[in-house]
Each structure stands twice: as C-alpha cells, then as structure tokens.
Design an enzyme around this catalytic site. Structure first.
Site, PDB file in Angstrom:
ATOM      1  N   ASN A   1       1.317   2.795  -6.637  1.00 56.48           N
ATOM      2  CA  ASN A   1       0.100   3.108  -5.891  1.00 56.48           C
ATOM      3  C   ASN A   1      -0.340   4.550  -6.103  1.00 56.48           C
ATOM      4  O   ASN A   1      -1.538   4.852  -6.086  1.00 56.48           O
ATOM      5  CB  ASN A   1       0.299   2.829  -4.397  1.00 56.48           C
ATOM      6  CG  ASN A   1       0.377   1.349  -4.115  1.00 56.48           C
ATOM      7  OD1 ASN A   1      -0.269   0.543  -4.768  1.00 56.48           O
ATOM      8  ND2 ASN A   1       1.198   0.977  -3.142  1.00 56.48           N
TER       9      ASN A   1
ATOM     10  N   ASP B   1      -5.834 -11.456  -8.089  1.00 52.57           N
ATOM     11  CA  ASP B   1      -6.177 -10.031  -8.088  1.00 52.57           C
ATOM     12  C   ASP B   1      -5.743  -9.331  -9.368  1.00 52.57           C
ATOM     13  O   ASP B   1      -6.124  -8.193  -9.625  1.00 52.57           O
ATOM     14  CB  ASP B   1      -5.600  -9.324  -6.855  1.00 52.57           C
ATOM     15  CG  ASP B   1      -4.078  -9.344  -6.775  1.00 52.57           C
ATOM     16  OD1 ASP B   1      -3.413  -9.514  -7.807  1.00 52.57           O
ATOM     17  OD2 ASP B   1      -3.555  -9.166  -5.664  1.00 52.57           O
TER      18      ASP B   1
ATOM     19  N   HIS C   1      -0.640  -8.512  -8.461  1.00 56.16           N
ATOM     20  CA  HIS C   1       0.600  -8.952  -7.838  1.00 56.16           C
ATOM     21  C   HIS C   1       1.125 -10.227  -8.499  1.00 56.16           C
ATOM     22  O   HIS C   1       0.363 -11.174  -8.700  1.00 56.16           O
ATOM     23  CB  HIS C   1       0.378  -9.199  -6.346  1.00 56.16           C
ATOM     24  CG  HIS C   1      -0.050  -7.979  -5.608  1.00 56.16           C
ATOM     25  ND1 HIS C   1      -1.375  -7.667  -5.394  1.00 56.16           N
ATOM     26  CD2 HIS C   1       0.670  -6.978  -5.052  1.00 56.16           C
ATOM     27  CE1 HIS C   1      -1.450  -6.531  -4.724  1.00 56.16           C
ATOM     28  NE2 HIS C   1      -0.226  -6.088  -4.507  1.00 56.16           N
TER      29      HIS C   1
ATOM     30  N   GLY D   1       0.780  -1.217   0.000  1.00 56.70           N
ATOM     31  CA  GLY D   1       0.000   0.000   0.000  1.00 56.70           C
ATOM     32  C   GLY D   1       0.819   1.278   0.000  1.00 56.70           C
ATOM     33  O   GLY D   1       0.256   2.370  -0.042  1.00 56.70           O
TER      34      GLY D   1
END
Length: 228
Positions: A121, A204, A207, A93
């Site tokens: 990000n 997802d 990743h 994050g």
C-alpha cells in the site's frame, strides 16, 4: 519476477478504480485487533504461534478468511500434525506506518514465527521509499528486541510501474535490502505466478481469488516449512 506485460494494463486501470480499497483501514482496526486478540487468547498452552502481520492480502480481502494463505497454512500444519496456531493479523489498507503503530497489540504473546507482509500500500500511494524501509526495519527491530528467538520471514512485494519504472524498481529492492540488514528470511515476491494474472485475481485486479491464494500459500510454504 516482474508482473506479466499482459497484466500491467489491467492492474493500472484497477488501481485507479479501486484505490479506495486501500484507504479504509481505520474503520476496521478495532474490530480486526479484537478478533485477532481473541484468537491469541485461544492458543493452547503448548501450542506454538505463527503470526501473519500484513494488509488485505494477508486478511484475505474478498474471500473467506480461512481460504486466504494464512488459513491454508493452518490447514497444512494441522494435516501434518504440527501443534501450531496461526494468527491472522492482516488489515485491509494497512501501510508500514500503520503496522508499526499497531504492532504492540499483537506482541503481547510471543510468536514463534513472524511473517511480515507490508509495504504494498505504501508503493501504491507513492509513499517515500525511505519511509517504507525505515518502518519495515522498525517493525523487525521491535520483534527482535522483544523476542530474540522469534523467526522472522519478510514477504517481498512488487508494484506495477504506475509511479514510474524507477520508483517501482527501487521499491522492489527495499525487501532484499531489509532482509540482508536484519538477517531475516526473504520471500522474494509474495505474489509470484499470481500478480497480474487476470484469472487468479478478483475483478479489482489486485486481490487474489481462492485459486490465487492457493499459489500464494505455496510461495510462503516453501520458506515456512523449514521452520516448523
């Protein structure tokens, strides 16, 4: 290299479903810093240090940390008889602003090589591009100011065009611009031959899997091997 067309739709859908993965860093910061600090303290007196400083890609989200590309770097160095200690300073994050704020913790000991992997990000959140560039420059400035002899490698990143093609294109140009301005080594695209390829990423779509990290490692090693 751009994301393959076949992977863009998957990435866009995944970004919507998994955006929360990139906003949970605050709860893990103290734990991650403590673990990294412990690693640093275990460096032998005659060992050189490679610090990977990044987000969930560096941290190895979804797999064992030793199987992420920093861990694979340690394995390669060990196999070559190189006396290096790899420190994984990845935090899921993390943004460039967050990285800048926590950098001092990792600079108490001098890294011989500093690999900077941040900004992805920022792009996914639509942060102003000038802010991302300013923070990357500030991170590099801080390392160069404290340790002028540290070799810095900047990992370039690309994002899918969910924020619009103009934003994505301008985002990708931040990295060569920063690398040129600060005279640091640039990896053009960290996720070359991995980003947007379904079978090399976790469900997802963001990743890398273990196999994906093996390719990412080779992308990094191509530039790192010249410095060790």
């Amino acid at each position: 290299m751009n994301f393959p067309k076949k992977g863009i739709k998957l990435l866009l859908l995944s970004l919507i479903v998994n955006f929360a993965l990139f906003s949970c860093s605050e709860k893990k910061t103290e734990q991650t810093q403590t673990e990294a600090k412990t690693e640093t303290q275990e460096v032998k007196e005659d060992q050189k240090i490679i610090l990977f400083f990044g987000n969930s890609l560096t941290a190895g989200y979804g797999i064992e940390q030793d199987l992420a590309f920093p861990g694979l770097t340690q394995d390669r160095l060990d196999s070559l008889g190189k006396n290096y200690k790899v420190i994984n300073g990845g935090l899921s994050g993390e943004t460039t602003a967050g990285g800048l704020s926590r950098l001092d913790w990792f600079l108490e000991d001098q890294p011989d090589i500093f690999v900077l992997e941040l900004g992805g990000n920022d792009g996914l959140r639509g942060i102003q591009l000038s802010e991302t560039k300013k923070n990357l420059l500030a991170i590099i400035d801080k390392v160069q100011s404290k340790y002028p002899d540290t070799k810095i490698i900047l990992a370039g990143m690309q994002i899918p065009p969910n924020m619009g093609p103009e934003y994505s294109e301008e985002f990708s140009q931040i990295y060569p611009s920063v690398a040129e301005e600060k005279n640091v080594t640039l990896i053009p695209f960290l996720l070359e031959n991995v980003g947007g390829i379904k079978e090399l990423n976790l469900p997802d779509g963001i990743h890398p899997t273990e196999e994906g990290h093996k390719i990412v490692f080779e992308n990094v090693w191509e530039y790192l091997k010249e410095e060790v």
